[in-house]
Design a protein around this motif. Structure first.
Motif, PDB file in Angstrom:
ATOM      1  N   VAL A 258      19.559  23.598  14.730  1.00 38.67           N
ATOM      2  CA  VAL A 258      18.186  24.076  14.693  1.00 38.67           C
ATOM      3  C   VAL A 258      17.321  23.032  14.013  1.00 38.67           C
ATOM      4  CG1 VAL A 258      16.622  25.861  13.853  1.00 38.67           C
ATOM      5  CG2 VAL A 258      18.930  26.478  14.579  1.00 38.67           C
ATOM      6  N   LEU A 259      16.219  22.669  14.659  1.00 35.26           N
ATOM      7  CA  LEU A 259      15.308  21.696  14.077  1.00 35.26           C
ATOM      8  C   LEU A 259      14.534  22.339  12.935  1.00 35.26           C
ATOM      9  CD1 LEU A 259      13.916  18.925  14.142  1.00 35.26           C
ATOM     10  CD2 LEU A 259      12.286  19.882  15.780  1.00 35.26           C
ATOM     11  N   THR A 260      14.561  21.732  11.789  1.00 36.54           N
ATOM     12  CA  THR A 260      13.855  22.239  10.621  1.00 36.54           C
ATOM     13  C   THR A 260      12.793  21.246  10.194  1.00 36.54           C
ATOM     14  OG1 THR A 260      15.814  23.414   9.858  1.00 36.54           O
ATOM     15  CG2 THR A 260      14.088  23.036   8.243  1.00 36.54           C
ATOM     16  N   VAL A 261      11.565  21.738  10.039  1.00 33.22           N
ATOM     17  CA  VAL A 261      10.458  20.899   9.590  1.00 33.22           C
ATOM     18  C   VAL A 261       9.988  21.394   8.231  1.00 33.22           C
ATOM     19  CG1 VAL A 261       8.129  20.086  10.083  1.00 33.22           C
ATOM     20  CG2 VAL A 261       9.735  20.462  11.966  1.00 33.22           C
ATOM     21  N   LYS A 262       9.909  20.494   7.269  1.00 28.63           N
ATOM     22  CA  LYS A 262       9.478  20.876   5.927  1.00 28.63           C
ATOM     23  C   LYS A 262       8.024  20.456   5.698  1.00 28.63           C
ATOM     24  CE  LYS A 262      14.065  20.648   3.817  1.00 28.63           C
ATOM     25  NZ  LYS A 262      14.890  20.066   2.714  1.00 28.63           N
ATOM     26  N   ILE A 263       7.219  21.385   5.194  1.00 26.11           N
ATOM     27  CA  ILE A 263       5.813  21.114   4.894  1.00 26.11           C
ATOM     28  C   ILE A 263       5.554  21.518   3.454  1.00 26.11           C
ATOM     29  CG2 ILE A 263       3.422  21.654   5.498  1.00 26.11           C
ATOM     30  CD1 ILE A 263       4.360  22.339   8.289  1.00 26.11           C
ATOM     31  N   PRO A 264       4.945  20.648   2.648  1.00 21.83           N
ATOM     32  CA  PRO A 264       4.646  21.007   1.254  1.00 21.83           C
ATOM     33  C   PRO A 264       3.836  22.295   1.177  1.00 21.83           C
ATOM     34  CG  PRO A 264       4.282  18.670   1.621  1.00 21.83           C
ATOM     35  CD  PRO A 264       4.525  19.274   2.975  1.00 21.83           C
ATOM     36  N   ASP A 265       4.186  23.163   0.256  1.00 21.16           N
ATOM     37  CA  ASP A 265       3.548  24.474   0.142  1.00 21.16           C
ATOM     38  C   ASP A 265       2.041  24.373  -0.095  1.00 21.16           C
ATOM     39  OD1 ASP A 265       4.030  27.478  -0.154  1.00 21.16           O
ATOM     40  OD2 ASP A 265       2.945  27.013  -2.007  1.00 21.16           O
ATOM     41  N   ASP A 266       1.615  23.336  -0.849  1.00 19.96           N
ATOM     42  CA  ASP A 266       0.185  23.248  -1.170  1.00 19.96           C
ATOM     43  C   ASP A 266      -0.673  22.950   0.059  1.00 19.96           C
ATOM     44  OD1 ASP A 266       1.021  20.682  -0.759  1.00 19.96           O
ATOM     45  OD2 ASP A 266       0.225  19.865  -2.626  1.00 19.96           O
ATOM     46  N   LYS A 267      -0.069  22.434   1.129  1.00 22.27           N
ATOM     47  CA  LYS A 267      -0.812  22.158   2.357  1.00 22.27           C
ATOM     48  C   LYS A 267      -1.073  23.438   3.149  1.00 22.27           C
ATOM     49  CE  LYS A 267       0.679  17.360   3.070  1.00 22.27           C
ATOM     50  NZ  LYS A 267      -0.671  16.775   2.924  1.00 22.27           N
ATOM     51  N   ILE A 268      -0.317  24.495   2.830  1.00 25.82           N
ATOM     52  CA  ILE A 268      -0.468  25.774   3.526  1.00 25.82           C
ATOM     53  C   ILE A 268      -1.209  26.785   2.659  1.00 25.82           C
ATOM     54  CG2 ILE A 268       0.790  27.641   4.674  1.00 25.82           C
ATOM     55  CD1 ILE A 268       3.182  25.705   4.826  1.00 25.82           C
ATOM     56  N   SER A 269      -0.856  26.833   1.396  1.00 26.53           N
ATOM     57  CA  SER A 269      -1.355  27.874   0.490  1.00 26.53           C
ATOM     58  C   SER A 269      -2.868  27.881   0.357  1.00 26.53           C
ATOM     59  CB  SER A 269      -0.720  27.713  -0.891  1.00 26.53           C
ATOM     60  OG  SER A 269       0.679  27.884  -0.816  1.00 26.53           O
ATOM     61  N   LYS A 270      -3.515  26.727   0.491  1.00 24.72           N
ATOM     62  CA  LYS A 270      -4.972  26.667   0.304  1.00 24.72           C
ATOM     63  C   LYS A 270      -5.724  27.431   1.404  1.00 24.72           C
ATOM     64  CE  LYS A 270      -5.318  22.071   2.453  1.00 24.72           C
ATOM     65  NZ  LYS A 270      -5.711  20.659   2.208  1.00 24.72           N
ATOM     66  N   TYR A 271      -5.047  27.759   2.509  1.00 26.11           N
ATOM     67  CA  TYR A 271      -5.675  28.501   3.596  1.00 26.11           C
ATOM     68  C   TYR A 271      -5.332  29.990   3.549  1.00 26.11           C
ATOM     69  CZ  TYR A 271      -6.350  23.834   5.527  1.00 26.11           C
ATOM     70  OH  TYR A 271      -6.710  22.518   5.715  1.00 26.11           O
ATOM     71  N   LEU A 272      -4.495  30.389   2.601  1.00 25.90           N
ATOM     72  CA  LEU A 272      -4.038  31.777   2.509  1.00 25.90           C
ATOM     73  C   LEU A 272      -4.307  32.364   1.138  1.00 25.90           C
ATOM     74  CD1 LEU A 272      -0.587  31.184   4.253  1.00 25.90           C
ATOM     75  CD2 LEU A 272      -2.572  32.297   5.286  1.00 25.90           C
ATOM     76  N   LYS A 273      -4.169  33.663   1.053  1.00 25.04           N
ATOM     77  CA  LYS A 273      -4.350  34.326  -0.238  1.00 25.04           C
ATOM     78  C   LYS A 273      -3.202  33.946  -1.181  1.00 25.04           C
ATOM     79  CE  LYS A 273      -2.059  38.458   1.550  1.00 25.04           C
ATOM     80  NZ  LYS A 273      -2.197  39.896   1.865  1.00 25.04           N
ATOM     81  N   PRO A 274      -3.433  33.914  -2.468  1.00 25.83           N
ATOM     82  CA  PRO A 274      -2.406  33.487  -3.444  1.00 25.83           C
ATOM     83  C   PRO A 274      -1.123  34.306  -3.379  1.00 25.83           C
ATOM     84  CG  PRO A 274      -4.567  33.582  -4.475  1.00 25.83           C
ATOM     85  CD  PRO A 274      -4.718  34.211  -3.121  1.00 25.83           C
ATOM     86  N   ALA A 276       0.342  35.453  -0.690  1.00 22.64           N
ATOM     87  CA  ALA A 276       0.979  35.376   0.628  1.00 22.64           C
ATOM     88  C   ALA A 276       2.484  35.175   0.498  1.00 22.64           C
ATOM     89  CB  ALA A 276       0.364  34.243   1.434  1.00 22.64           C
ATOM     90  N   THR A 277       3.233  35.934   1.296  1.00 30.80           N
ATOM     91  CA  THR A 277       4.692  35.816   1.270  1.00 30.80           C
ATOM     92  C   THR A 277       5.143  34.656   2.157  1.00 30.80           C
ATOM     93  OG1 THR A 277       4.987  37.296   3.166  1.00 30.80           O
ATOM     94  CG2 THR A 277       4.879  38.310   0.984  1.00 30.80           C
ATOM     95  N   VAL A 278       6.431  34.310   2.055  1.00 34.31           N
ATOM     96  CA  VAL A 278       6.986  33.248   2.893  1.00 34.31           C
ATOM     97  C   VAL A 278       6.841  33.605   4.365  1.00 34.31           C
ATOM     98  CG1 VAL A 278       9.105  32.034   3.536  1.00 34.31           C
ATOM     99  CG2 VAL A 278       8.609  32.489   1.125  1.00 34.31           C
ATOM    100  N   LYS A 279       7.097  34.882   4.706  1.00 38.39           N
ATOM    101  CA  LYS A 279       6.979  35.339   6.095  1.00 38.39           C
ATOM    102  C   LYS A 279       5.544  35.168   6.587  1.00 38.39           C
ATOM    103  CE  LYS A 279       8.456  37.549   9.822  1.00 38.39           C
ATOM    104  NZ  LYS A 279       7.205  37.719  10.569  1.00 38.39           N
ATOM    105  N   GLU A 280       4.575  35.517   5.766  1.00 36.71           N
ATOM    106  CA  GLU A 280       3.167  35.372   6.156  1.00 36.71           C
ATOM    107  C   GLU A 280       2.805  33.906   6.374  1.00 36.71           C
ATOM    108  OE1 GLU A 280       1.131  39.269   3.997  1.00 36.71           O
ATOM    109  OE2 GLU A 280       1.464  37.427   2.847  1.00 36.71           O
ATOM    110  N   LYS A 281       3.359  33.034   5.545  1.00 33.54           N
ATOM    111  CA  LYS A 281       3.106  31.606   5.706  1.00 33.54           C
ATOM    112  C   LYS A 281       3.728  31.083   6.999  1.00 33.54           C
ATOM    113  CE  LYS A 281       2.798  30.684   0.726  1.00 33.54           C
ATOM    114  NZ  LYS A 281       3.396  30.010  -0.449  1.00 33.54           N
ATOM    115  N   GLU A 282       4.936  31.564   7.307  1.00 31.61           N
ATOM    116  CA  GLU A 282       5.597  31.141   8.541  1.00 31.61           C
ATOM    117  C   GLU A 282       4.799  31.602   9.760  1.00 31.61           C
ATOM    118  OE1 GLU A 282       9.481  32.808   8.217  1.00 31.61           O
ATOM    119  OE2 GLU A 282      10.285  31.132   7.021  1.00 31.61           O
ATOM    120  N   ASP A 283       4.308  32.855   9.734  1.00 33.79           N
ATOM    121  CA  ASP A 283       3.513  33.386  10.841  1.00 33.79           C
ATOM    122  C   ASP A 283       2.222  32.596  10.991  1.00 33.79           C
ATOM    123  OD1 ASP A 283       5.441  35.281  11.285  1.00 33.79           O
ATOM    124  OD2 ASP A 283       4.401  36.893  10.208  1.00 33.79           O
ATOM    125  N   PHE A 284       1.603  32.251   9.869  1.00 34.72           N
ATOM    126  CA  PHE A 284       0.359  31.473   9.896  1.00 34.72           C
ATOM    127  C   PHE A 284       0.594  30.118  10.560  1.00 34.72           C
ATOM    128  CE2 PHE A 284      -2.280  28.200   7.919  1.00 34.72           C
ATOM    129  CZ  PHE A 284      -3.557  28.676   8.227  1.00 34.72           C
TER     130      PHE A 284
END
Length: 305
Positions: A258-274, A276-284
């Motif tokens: 399975v191809l896995t891509v890692k993205i720093p959390d701070d690149k995602i969190s700034k667009y979501l509510k503080p 936000a769960t891991v599942k919500e971040k994945e869906d986003f």
């Protein structure tokens, strides 16, 4: 089977009792650093973080535990049995003398003590344990001794006083196999880029075959699975392994890959509510990729008109 592998099988297949080497109590004396040399076969490596802590401790308290040394058989110096890190720290701190205990023992007995006094360190690399077991095996071979073994349903089991009190005979032999790896592949085992089991299988490849594999890994940024390593080993033993076969085997899809891509959390969190769960971040992220994919397709369609 070569002489070394034959001895390994004999070592783990006989039942002859031997005495453990126990250093005798000896007087502690100060010895010139210039009269001491390290054991060049010492399999254990130095970690700079640990060395800094040790140097700070010695700078403040001195060397509390004396080094163990023995008179060299051929030169007017004393070889370290135990205390290589303390010796290195002393040289870095420009100390002229260190406390030592000089033991009247053979080179083989010294090698066994060196191995045993470090095997239970908290952090030990696969390569360190591999060369440590090899060093102890060679020392026992020169002594003409065998280990005290018992048999069980799985296979021969080592006694607590010989070779290892934590690994089985078969596992010790697997570790010794790792010493056949070229440095680049062995480093990958130490860094967990290649699993221990895969490293054991690859150790059966010739040095040239290992070098070709290493170049492929570096160029394609991929590592062999256990099944791929076993295929490589089989072809090598049949004398059929070459660069083309290595490429063919390595390009085969791996099971459950399975191809896995890692993205720093701070690149995602700034667009979501503080909160936000891991599942919500994945869906986003999934929706963002989907929308961007549609955007690229629209641009492509416009360009085609």
């Amino acid at each position: 089977m070569n002489k070394e592998e034959n001895f390994i099988d004999e070592l783990f297949g006989k039942t002859e009792e031997t005495e453990a080497v126990k250093p005798q109590t000896t007087e502690i004396v100060n010895m010139s650093v210039g009269s001491i040399v390290p054991n060049l076969k010492n399999p254990y490596k130095y970690r700079e973080d640990d060395m800094k802590l040790l140097e700070d401790s010695i700078r403040e308290n001195g060397i509390i535990q004396p080094l163990m040394v023995r008179k060299d058989d051929k030169a007017d110096v004393y070889e370290i049995i135990s205390g290589h890190r303390r010796y290195l720290a002393a040289t870095r701190l420009e100390m002229t003398e260190v406390p030592v205990v000089a033991l009247d023992i053979t080179k083989e007995e010294a090698d066994i003590i060196l191995v045993d006094s470090n095997l239970h360190r908290e952090h030990i690399l696969h390569s360190e344990k591999a060369f440590a077991y090899k060093m102890k095996m060679d020392a026992l071979k020169k002594q003409g001794k065998r280990t005290d073994l018992t048999s069980d349903q799985v296979g021969p089991k080592l006694s607590a006083d010989e070779i290892s009190d934590t690994d089985s005979a078969s596992q010790v032999k697997r570790y010794i196999r790792l010493t056949k790896l070229i440095p680049k592949l062995l480093n990958m085992v130490d860094e967990s880029k290649i699993s221990f089991s895969v490293g054991v299988e690859l150790s059966y490849l010739t040095k040239t075959e290992q070098t070709d594999l290493s170049k492929f890994i570096e160029a394609e940024l991929c590592t062999p699975s256990l099944s791929q390593a076993q295929k490589l080993k089989k072809l090598s033993q049949e004398g059929k392994l070459n660069q083309e076969e290595i490429s063919s085997i390595m390009k085969q899809p791996k099971a459950n890959q399975v191809l896995t891509v890692k993205i720093p959390d701070d690149k995602i969190s700034k667009y979501l509510k503080p909160t936000a769960t891991v599942k919500e971040k994945e869906d986003f992220l999934a929706k963002a990729v989907e929308y961007y994919g549609k955007h690229l397709q629209k641009q492509k369609d416009r360009g085609a008109r």
